[in-house]
Design an enzyme around this catalytic site. Sequence first.
Site, short mmCIF file in Angstrom:
data_model
loop_
_atom_site.label_atom_id
_atom_site.label_comp_id
_atom_site.label_asym_id
_atom_site.label_seq_id
_atom_site.Cartn_x
_atom_site.Cartn_y
_atom_site.Cartn_z
N ASP A 39 -2.17 -1.80 -0.21
CA ASP A 39 -1.38 -0.77 0.46
C ASP A 39 -1.87 -0.55 1.90
OD1 ASP A 39 0.54 1.57 -0.02
OD2 ASP A 39 -1.24 2.65 0.67
N GLU A 75 0.64 -5.21 2.39
CA GLU A 75 1.70 -4.46 3.08
C GLU A 75 1.28 -4.32 4.54
OE1 GLU A 75 3.93 -0.11 3.06
OE2 GLU A 75 1.79 -0.28 2.70
C1 NOJ Z 1 2.66 2.66 1.60
C2 NOJ Z 1 3.35 2.90 0.30
O1 NOJ Z 1 4.33 1.91 0.10
C3 NOJ Z 1 3.92 4.29 0.35
O2 NOJ Z 1 4.77 4.55 -0.73
C4 NOJ Z 1 2.77 5.27 0.42
O3 NOJ Z 1 3.26 6.58 0.58
C5 NOJ Z 1 1.87 4.96 1.60
N1 NOJ Z 1 1.56 3.56 1.72
C6 NOJ Z 1 0.57 5.71 1.49
O4 NOJ Z 1 -0.20 5.18 0.46
#
Ligand code: NOJ
Length: 561
Positions: A205, A250
């Site tokens: 993430d 991500e």
């Molecule tokens: C990216 C995630 O996809 C999202 O849903 C989340 O709120 C943020 N990172 C914080 O972890």
Amino acid sequence: MRMSQTGDLWWKTAVVYCADVQTFYDSDSDGIGDLRGMTEQVEYLADLGITCLWLMPIYPTPSKDDGYDITDFYGVDRRLGTHGDFVELVRTARAHGIRVILDFVMNHTSDQHPWFKSARRSTDAPFRDWFVWSPTKPKTNPKDVVFPDKEDSIWELEPKTGEYYLHHFYKHQPDLNVTHPGVQEEIARTLGFWLELGVSGFRVDAVPFLFTPDRVPADHHHIRFDPKRYLADVRKYVTRRVGDALLLGEVNLPYKDQKTYFGGADGDGLNMQFDFAAMQALYLALAREDARPIEGALRRRPALDVTSQWANFVRNHDELTLDQLTDEERQEVFDAFGPEPGMQLFGRGLRRRLPSMLGGDGRRLRLVYSIMFSLPGTPVLFYGEEIGMAENLDVPGRLSVRTPMQWGDDPSGGFSDAPPRKLTRPMPDGLYSPERVNVANQRHDQDSLWWFIRNLIRLRRQYPQLGWSTVEVPRTKPRSVLAHLAKEEDGWTMLALHNLAPESALVDVSVGEVEPGSTLYDLLNDRSEHPVGKDGSVQIEVEGYGYRWLLLHRPGDRPPQ
Ligand code: NOJ
């Protein structure tokens, strides 16, 4: 032996499916999806054909950010089940040829995590240095605030000590100081723990937000830390534990910055990253019915070393972010696919799923998934996409697209035996209600979207070369048609044609130099064969919103199966 003929580098030929346990299937009728429910539906996932299940966070959480606010990295949230249930899910999935990967948040914790509860007590409290503090309030660049609807700064005062802590996301999600050896040790232990429980890797993430020395106050500048080096260390560590472990990152950045997260020439960083740039360009192309934006993105898409891979997606659990488009371009997409303010979020995205954005047009919906599955890279689906689920705009913020999976046509959508008022979230009503959009109906109807997606998955599995190939974008006429070539090392070539406009088009395109007598064989529609000119030129008709996957068949090649 060519590597592509083996199951090596499994992520290159995977079909990934993202699901949130709490909204997938409720086994104990309390209205909340759970791990046992997920396990019961492994048969379904196997039938659909996916090969990798990405679970959104399952850890204990106060759930102020739907589980991305974690209080125990080793735990399983009680609402979802136990470690025993988790292991049973992983085992069952494996028995069906499906790997499981877990969402892993190394950038931050919940403010309810015992580390932060301790750290905030005093400047010399245990775990103080596991977070990032500043004695004065540093300036915030508004661009760094990820959730501008709720936050206007990335620094929050902790009244007990008078110091400010860093939080790129909500203020209840303090950023971890990943430069700290203790934090790194814990991250390693946690990753190692879940690998022992059988996961095949992690979706990492919020990668670009990991501690970067020049983005924190001056008193941290002495810290020598390169987040990419650190990720390479993490990669080394996880692959030491499990040789083919996946780190799917991500990293929503422009290509040139994003590329560096794959590591050096031998791809020693993240092994897979979502292609945010192409995804955003695709929406602009769809809005304009002009292929050039997506062609441009695919031409700019950096080539990767052989072990690395792009992940292709059209929707995920967050808002459809359009932050890499210009303001004018974003407005065009808003006008086309989400004109009402209630559909938009953070000024940069849309809190909608694809079918409603396309006004329920089944032809365009199929067109988009045909593009996604025909692109070199690994396709990633978000649960419910296979049946064309839409959002429920009555559910606040990003959660609008995270409503329960619609299995059947009863009021609780077959998701749970509990009444609708007790479900994790209310399902949409009207056109996209479970009564009209559900798994049971579509599995019985071979003309349904479900069968279409299943067929795309089958083709991906039949032609693993697609996962190993790289993309080339030849010049094409007319502009409404996207033509791309997927080419693999040994000459395997597929031409894909996608007509973004409603009028049918006669497409002029070249597949490059070919052996005389080569033909193109239609894999997706009618299995027709088309001659290729000596110079590689082809003329083919593609109907309005139509699509064709055309396999190059050279003289002497085995007949397509
Ligand atoms: C990216 C995630 O996809 C999202 O849903 C989340 O709120 C943020 N990172 C914080 O972890």
